[in-house]
Design a protein around this motif. Structure first.
Motif, PDB file in Angstrom:
ATOM      1  N   GLY A  38      17.151 -20.274 -46.825  1.00  0.00           N
ATOM      2  CA  GLY A  38      17.081 -21.687 -46.458  1.00  0.00           C
ATOM      3  C   GLY A  38      15.443 -21.699 -46.312  1.00  0.00           C
ATOM      4  N   ASN A  39      15.175 -22.957 -45.870  1.00  0.00           N
ATOM      5  CA  ASN A  39      13.805 -23.656 -45.146  1.00  0.00           C
ATOM      6  C   ASN A  39      13.677 -22.032 -43.520  1.00  0.00           C
ATOM      7  N   ASP A  59      19.039 -13.766 -48.322  1.00  0.00           N
ATOM      8  CA  ASP A  59      18.955 -15.129 -49.430  1.00  0.00           C
ATOM      9  C   ASP A  59      19.188 -14.108 -50.357  1.00  0.00           C
ATOM     10  N   ARG A  60      19.266 -15.206 -51.646  1.00  0.00           N
ATOM     11  CA  ARG A  60      18.730 -14.801 -53.658  1.00  0.00           C
ATOM     12  C   ARG A  60      16.556 -14.495 -53.418  1.00  0.00           C
ATOM     13  N   GLU A  61      16.593 -15.747 -52.673  1.00  0.00           N
ATOM     14  CA  GLU A  61      14.821 -16.087 -52.736  1.00  0.00           C
ATOM     15  C   GLU A  61      14.560 -16.550 -51.368  1.00  0.00           C
ATOM     16  N   MET A  62      12.800 -16.333 -51.652  1.00  0.00           N
ATOM     17  CA  MET A  62      12.141 -16.812 -50.548  1.00  0.00           C
ATOM     18  C   MET A  62      11.741 -17.948 -50.378  1.00  0.00           C
ATOM     19  N   ASN A  63      12.647 -19.343 -49.634  1.00  0.00           N
ATOM     20  CA  ASN A  63      12.062 -20.771 -49.863  1.00  0.00           C
ATOM     21  C   ASN A  63      11.691 -21.008 -48.147  1.00  0.00           C
ATOM     22  N   ALA A  64      11.579 -20.110 -47.210  1.00  0.00           N
ATOM     23  CA  ALA A  64      11.126 -20.771 -46.162  1.00  0.00           C
ATOM     24  C   ALA A  64       9.891 -21.010 -45.648  1.00  0.00           C
ATOM     25  N   HIS A  65       9.854 -22.005 -44.705  1.00  0.00           N
ATOM     26  CA  HIS A  65       8.534 -22.743 -44.617  1.00  0.00           C
ATOM     27  C   HIS A  65       8.047 -21.094 -43.772  1.00  0.00           C
ATOM     28  N   VAL A  69       9.202 -17.119 -42.068  1.00  0.00           N
ATOM     29  CA  VAL A  69       9.515 -15.691 -43.308  1.00  0.00           C
ATOM     30  C   VAL A  69       9.404 -14.591 -42.192  1.00  0.00           C
ATOM     31  N   GLN A  77      16.323  -9.434 -50.260  1.00  0.00           N
ATOM     32  CA  GLN A  77      16.418 -10.674 -51.117  1.00  0.00           C
ATOM     33  C   GLN A  77      17.556 -10.224 -52.498  1.00  0.00           C
TER      34      GLN A  77
END
Length: 158
Positions: A38-39, A59-65, A69, A77
């Motif tokens: 998540g974030n 996670d499927r994608e990197m969306n972290a703050h 990271v 990923q």
């Protein structure tokens, strides 16, 4: 209960549960897995309370703050099932898994957690813990900290 109140209850349960689990795995060998970044808030908390542990993230994608990271070598990923199988092939052993792959739809989340359970099990060291917002199968459910309602967060010992 409003969704906002429910969120506060979930976040408090996560914090208390992770803090409790960190104490429970003292003395156990093994890494930690954040299953669903998540974030990055939960990952950030894990690295704060478990500074000596390698923390894997799937996670499927990197969306972290940007401040949350994980190092590239610890971020896997892709689809969780494929990444868990990859970890098993490489011999990774885990003392703690924080499972949070849900999308907020109870039926779908429960089906996903049941499907992921047999992929998590071979990675766990004896005595390791899995904490989850969704029910898992094949693990011994235990009581977590007294501050967490039994239906809010689930705790399992391997």
């Amino acid at each position: 209960m409003s969704r906002l109140e429910s969120m506060r209850r979930r976040l408090t349960a996560q914090i208390d549960g992770i803090n409790w689990a960190a104490g429970q795995i003292e003395g156990l060998e093994g890494d930690v897995l954040e299953l669903g970044l998540g974030n990055g808030r939960t990952y950030d908390h894990l690295r704060e309370v478990l500074p000596g542990r390698r923390i894997w993230v799937i996670d499927r994608e990197m969306n972290a703050h940007p401040s949350c990271v994980p190092p590239a070598e610890n971020f896997l990923q892709g689809d969780a099932d494929r990444m868990l199988m990859q970890m098993a092939r490489s011999g990774t052993k885990l003392a703690l898994v924080h499972y949070e792959l849900g999308i907020g739809v109870a039926e779908k989340d429960a089906a996903k957690s049941r499907a992921m359970s047999p992929l998590i099990a071979p990675l766990m060291v004896p005595g390791g813990l899995v904490i989850s917002q969704d029910p898992l199968e094949g693990f011994d459910r235990i009581a977590g900290p007294e501050t967490v309602a039994g239906d809010r967060y689930l705790f399992y010992r391997v």
